[in-house]
Scaffold this motif. Structure first.
Motif, PDB file in Angstrom:
ATOM      1  N   ASN A 126      -6.950  25.685   6.294  1.00  0.00           N
ATOM      2  CA  ASN A 126      -6.596  24.533   5.471  1.00  0.00           C
ATOM      3  C   ASN A 126      -5.981  23.431   6.321  1.00  0.00           C
ATOM      4  O   ASN A 126      -6.288  22.242   6.136  1.00  0.00           O
ATOM      5  N   VAL A 129      -8.665  21.517   8.237  1.00  0.00           N
ATOM      6  CA  VAL A 129      -9.451  20.597   7.413  1.00  0.00           C
ATOM      7  C   VAL A 129      -8.663  19.335   7.078  1.00  0.00           C
ATOM      8  O   VAL A 129      -9.222  18.227   7.058  1.00  0.00           O
ATOM      9  N   HIS A 130      -7.358  19.467   6.875  1.00  0.00           N
ATOM     10  CA  HIS A 130      -6.574  18.327   6.396  1.00  0.00           C
ATOM     11  C   HIS A 130      -5.733  17.637   7.461  1.00  0.00           C
ATOM     12  O   HIS A 130      -5.245  16.536   7.243  1.00  0.00           O
ATOM     13  N   THR A 217     -12.858  25.254   1.289  1.00  0.00           N
ATOM     14  CA  THR A 217     -12.204  24.841   2.526  1.00  0.00           C
ATOM     15  C   THR A 217     -12.945  25.379   3.739  1.00  0.00           C
ATOM     16  O   THR A 217     -13.162  24.662   4.727  1.00  0.00           O
TER      17      THR A 217
END
Length: 291
Positions: A126, A129-130, A217
């Protein structure tokens, strides 16, 4: 104001919400070297601590070809020696921010590898990805990440998975026999039973382990990623990892080993071999830059 239950909750509320101190994780190992060429950060799973990575770190420390790699381990929110307030949400936003603040304080300037076990693998994915633009994220190593499909979450109360994992917190509130169950589970995982009754465990189960966006995700990861799955792991559905790998084949690679949920010796071999390979790649990249 949050539901403040004890002096520790009050102190942390004032520290992080009133005085806006950055939320950080407790770093438990930081093997600094003069001029590292690569940094590896290890994240543990739920109801565990950074101790689960000690054998990997010791094994790497014995290999001189890895002497130029900086090794860092840390306790996640709610576990080990990191902050553990009852008013924390223990969701991806909080975990990502705490990880980000910690990495910034460590002044990491080399390419970065995030290695996560179980829930730590979900958090690493996560974060990648962010938060991809914050660091030179070279690789993800995800060991036994428990990815569930949305339709499986809807049926979860009927699954063995729930009885052995997600319902532990609920059972721990009323049932003394939970200690027996916990000891059984610890045979194939790094669970520590003293965390089963904590707010961190309950909310991390709901917000991280049972998050219905985890599979999506994994399909959005744009960092080279090695997924290591144990064929006898009762807490991870290997078919879901294989499906995510097929749907994101450019970035995800999956390997199966004869192991259960924990970071066993054959999983450690895969991890160390990959880090050896990454070390050689960084050497080559640095040589190309000097030409």
């Amino acid at each position: 104001m949050a539901n403040i239950r004890n002096p520790y909750d009050l102190v942390t509320w004032l520290k992080y919400k009133v005085f806006y101190r950055p939320l950080r994780l407790r770093v438990t190992a930081n093997l600094k070297i003069g001029q590292p060429k690569l940094t590896v950060v290890f994240l543990h799973g739920i109801a565990a601590t950074s101790d689960v990575w000690q054998k990997v770190i010791r094994q790497m420390a014995r290999q001189h070809e890895l002497d130029d790699i900086r090794l860092i381990s840390m306790d996640l929110l709610g576990f080990g020696k990191s902050p553990h307030a009852n008013w924390f949400d223990y969701d991806y936003t909080e975990y990502n921010q705490a990880l980000q603040n910690t990495l910034e304080k460590l002044h990491i300037t080399t390419p970065l590898v995030l290695a996560g076990h179980s829930m730590g693998g979900l958090i690493a994915a996560n974060y990648a990805v962010h938060q991809l633009d914050r660091f030179d994220l070279k690789e993800l190593i995800l060991v036994s990440p428990p990815v569930l499909m949305p339709n499986e979450l809807a049926k979860l109360p009927d699954r063995v998975y729930t009885r052995s994992y997600a319902s532990l917190h609920r059972l721990a509130e009323d049932e003394p026999a939970i200690e027996v169950i916990a000891r059984f589970i610890q045979r194939f995982s790094s669970f520590r039973s003293n965390y089963l009754k904590t707010t961190a465990f309950a909310r991390s189960i709901d917000n991280i382990i049972l998050n219905r966006h985890n599979y999506q995700t994994f399909t959005k990861i744009r960092t080279p990623t090695l997924i290591i799955h144990g064929r006898f792991d009762p807490l991870v559905i290997g078919a879901n990892l294989a499906r995510a790998t097929r749907n994101n084949a450019k970035y995800l690679t999956m390997t199966n080993v004869l192991a259960h949920h924990d970071i066993t010796s054959n999983k450690r071999v895969k991890i160390v071999n990959l880090l050896n390979q990454l070390s050689q790649e960084v050497d080559k990249e640095n040589q190309d830059e000097t030409l």
